[in-house]
Design a protein around this motif. Structure first.
Motif, PDB file in Angstrom:
ATOM      1  N   UNK A   1       0.836  -1.190   0.000  1.00  0.00           N
ATOM      2  CA  UNK A   1       0.000   0.000   0.000  1.00  0.00           C
ATOM      3  C   UNK A   1       0.877   1.249   0.000  1.00  0.00           C
ATOM      4  N   UNK A   2       0.374   2.287  -0.652  1.00  0.00           N
ATOM      5  CA  UNK A   2       1.131   3.538  -0.714  1.00  0.00           C
ATOM      6  C   UNK A   2       0.608   4.501   0.338  1.00  0.00           C
ATOM      7  N   UNK A   3       1.318   5.634   0.481  1.00  0.00           N
ATOM      8  CA  UNK A   3       0.929   6.590   1.517  1.00  0.00           C
ATOM      9  C   UNK A   3      -0.456   7.184   1.276  1.00  0.00           C
ATOM     10  N   UNK A   4      -0.813   7.562   0.020  1.00  0.00           N
ATOM     11  CA  UNK A   4      -2.176   8.103  -0.162  1.00  0.00           C
ATOM     12  C   UNK A   4      -3.247   7.084   0.208  1.00  0.00           C
ATOM     13  N   UNK A   5      -2.967   5.802  -0.036  1.00  0.00           N
ATOM     14  CA  UNK A   5      -3.948   4.782   0.318  1.00  0.00           C
ATOM     15  C   UNK A   5      -4.156   4.752   1.822  1.00  0.00           C
ATOM     16  N   UNK A   6      -3.044   4.749   2.583  1.00  0.00           N
ATOM     17  CA  UNK A   6      -3.152   4.725   4.045  1.00  0.00           C
ATOM     18  C   UNK A   6      -3.911   5.936   4.565  1.00  0.00           C
ATOM     19  N   UNK A   7      -3.552   7.104   4.016  1.00  0.00           N
ATOM     20  CA  UNK A   7      -4.207   8.330   4.497  1.00  0.00           C
ATOM     21  C   UNK A   7      -5.696   8.270   4.181  1.00  0.00           C
ATOM     22  N   UNK A   8      -6.005   7.863   2.922  1.00  0.00           N
ATOM     23  CA  UNK A   8      -7.408   7.773   2.534  1.00  0.00           C
ATOM     24  C   UNK A   8      -8.168   6.795   3.410  1.00  0.00           C
ATOM     25  N   UNK A   9      -7.564   5.636   3.647  1.00  0.00           N
ATOM     26  CA  UNK A   9      -8.219   4.598   4.447  1.00  0.00           C
ATOM     27  C   UNK A   9      -8.471   5.105   5.872  1.00  0.00           C
ATOM     28  N   UNK A  10      -7.442   5.754   6.456  1.00  0.00           N
ATOM     29  CA  UNK A  10      -7.569   6.240   7.831  1.00  0.00           C
ATOM     30  C   UNK A  10      -8.677   7.273   7.934  1.00  0.00           C
TER      31      UNK A  10
END
Lengths: 301, 318
Positions: free
Chosen positions: B92-101
């Motif tokens: 997973x990339x950083x935008x994915x983590x941020x979006x998910x959170x």
């Protein structure tokens, strides 16, 4: 009625599913397990009836076990425990009624203060509690284990206070007013509302201390974390038992049954090897479900 | 007694949120006791530690302005920390983590808001219950053990500094400015004030009370997720304990800052200084050798005193 059926339902289910459940050992064990929660929930009910909430009972239970496990004789520590509990109840009550602090904030703050003092007294679990406390829980009288007598005594006292005295009647009156957004209703009829609310908090703290004494006898030592999340279990038990959290409506038998439902649930989950973490989550879900079914007018806190 | 309290100067003094006073007292204490600590670099590090708390306070003050409370922040922080550190999303990339959170935070906040606004359940009960469900769930998933490591770039962002100002502190400051503008300049900000003053009067004046409360909680969930990202970046490892006491400290800092259930006199900057006071308080207590139990007691007493301070003023005005 519904909680009663729920309790019977869980009991029947467990009786069929597991062999151990109906053994007399497990039944008496269950009573001993349920007793601290029953006592705390009964105490919590006093403040819930007047539309309040006491979040400090969990840490008060830990505090009680820590005091009992101090290196001092029982005739000093046992009265001291109830004295401290009464003092905590009085300060909760005074802050709430005289200084106009919201009950949740006042008792939350108190919870942290007591937790801090408990951690100073007893950073890790240990120590030994007086023999009289251990004997009064582990022993048996006329062939019946002591926890049964504890239960009967507590229920009798609470019954007298809630359903057999002017104090109890006044609590219902005050709570009824609070629930219908007319908090002055009881006072307008001549009920000393502030004094009675204060006494409700004192009663709640004293019942919690009693639960702490019982728990100390069970674990025979002091433990700073034994009462963790107990306040939530107590509130859940009260709510499951049909007491309205907005105040004014509730009954003792309901609360006792509510506590039994919770105890049966955790006994059953232990017997069927459910992870303790999931047990916490399930209890949270149950609390959410029960309070979600209650209705009230006020929005927010 | 009442004559003294009614004195104009004292009345004015009572209107200042206690946070400013506490902040000055602590600063002076530190200046007298340990003058060498008052150095921009050292203070920057201490203040950086409370940045997650500072962000979470923005959520808390928003819901407390509408006479509600949110204690589920700890669970959200734990869940976001678990998402990022456990490696359940390989590659997973950083935008994915941020979006998910952020999506998780919004969902939980929306649920809280729906239960509180529509079902009219007590906010304390709902958010406490949601909190223990989330905590139990995360601890079950990770079997009670810290899950794993956090991608190193998160911690690198956290460690950036511009002069003596660390990036998280600047981020917190910018968010606070946005919140201050949001509450003072938008229609929604006015709704928040109206609902806080008197929900019934607001309802009869055509303010959508339920929607305001639900939106406040949804935003609070969103901000809690942001706080969770900052917190995760700061500790740089997975944990099953981190942030559990943050919601309650956020309540304390908010009350200290002069925002108490529906009363928004402290604005956004009162709680901001409330958090700074907490940062200083921990420095002062550590330098004087007071450990964790002492800090718990201090936290409790601060909540109690600050709430009493406002409670007494309510008695006077009646």
């Amino acid at each position: 009625m519904l909680p009663m059926l729920l309790a019977i339902g869980i009991a029947v289910f467990l009786g069929i599913r597991t062999d151990q459940f109906l053994g007399s050992e497990n039944i008496f064990n269950l009573i001993a397990q349920a007793m601290p929660l029953i006592i705390t929930a009964i105490g919590q009910m006093f403040v819930v009836l007047v539309g309040g909430l006491d979040l400090s009972v969990g840490s008060l239970i830990s505090f009680t076990t820590a005091i009992l496990a101090l290196d001092a004789p029982g005739y000093v520590t046992i009265p001291a425990v109830f004295l401290f509990a009464a003092l905590i109840g009085i300060s909760n009550g005074l802050v709430i009624t005289r200084l106009n602090v919201h009950p949740i904030i006042a008792t939350l703050a108190m919870q942290y203060v007591i937790l801090g003092i408990t951690r100073i007294l007893r950073p890790v679990s240990g120590g030994t509690v007086p023999d009289i406390v251990i004997d009064s829980i582990a022993g048996s009288f006329l062939g019946i284990p002591m926890p049964v007598f504890w239960g009967l005594l507590v229920i009798l006292v609470a019954w007298k206070l809630l359903h057999g005295s002017r104090f109890g009647l006044h609590l219902f009156a005050i709570g009824g007013g609070v629930a219908n957004s007319t908090p002055d209703a009881a006072r307008n009829f001549g009920v000393a509302d502030k004094r009675n609310i204060l006494l409700a908090y004192v009663a709640c703290s004293c019942f919690a201390a009693l639960a702490g004494v019982f728990l100390a006898g069970r674990i025979v030592s002091g433990d700073p974390n034994v009462g963790l999340l107990f306040e939530l279990d107590a509130i859940t038990a009260v709510a499951v038992g049909g007491t309205q959290l907005s105040g004014g409506i509730g009954s003792l038998q309901g609360t006792v049954i509510g506590a039994l439902v919770l105890a049966l649930l955790s006994n059953g989950m232990n017997l069927t090897n459910v992870s303790p973490f999931i047990q916490t989550a399930i209890k949270g879900g149950l609390l959410l479900l029960v309070v979600g079914l209650q209705t009230r007018k006020k929005i927010g806190l | 007694m009442s004559a003294i309290v009614k004195h104009a100067f004292l009345q004015r003094l009572l209107r200042v949120p206690p946070a400013y006073l506490v902040f000055v007292i602590l600063l002076v204490t530190l200046w007298i006791a340990r003058p060498h600590m008052l150095n921009a670099n050292i203070m920057g590090i201490f203040i950086r530690q409370v940045a997650p708390l500072g962000v979470l306070v923005l959520a808390q003050l928003l819901v407390m302005r509408v006479k509600s409370i949110d204690l589920s922040g700890g669970g959200i922080i734990l869940l976001v920390n678990y998402f990022i550190s456990s490696g359940i999303f390989p590659g997973a990339t950083i935008p994915f983590y941020i979006g998910l959170s952020l999506a998780t935070g919004i969902m939980i906040g929306l649920f809280n808001g729906w239960m509180i606004g529509k079902r009219r359940v007590s906010a304390v009960i709902v958010t406490l219950a949601v909190n223990i469900i989330l905590v139990g769930f995360v601890q079950y998933l990770s079997s009670g053990k810290p899950p794993g490591d956090v991608p190193s770039y998160l911690n690198e962002i956290y460690n950036i500094k511009w002069g003596p100002v660390p990036a998280p502190v600047l981020f917190w400051f910018v968010l606070t400015v946005i919140m201050a503008l949001f509450l003072s300049k938008t229609v929604y900000g006015r709704y928040v004030t109206a609902v806080g003053e008197n929900p019934e009067a607001a309802h009869f004046s055509g303010v959508p009370v339920e929607r305001t409360v639900i939106l406040a909680h949804t935003l609070a969930g969103f901000i809690a997720a942001v706080a969770a990202l900052v917190q995760t970046a700061s500790i740089a490892v997975g944990s099953v304990r981190v942030g559990l006491d943050l919601p309650i400290m956020a309540v304390a800092a908010t009350i200290l800052g002069g925002v108490v259930f529906g009363r928004g006199e402290g604005g956004v900057w009162g709680p901001f200084f409330g958090v700074l006071s907490f940062a200083l308080l921990f420095v002062v207590m550590t330098t004087f050798g007071i450990d964790d139990p002492g800090k718990l007691i201090a936290q409790g007493l601060i909540i109690l005193l600050a709430a009493t301070f406002y409670g007494m003023r309510t008695t006077k005005s009646n």
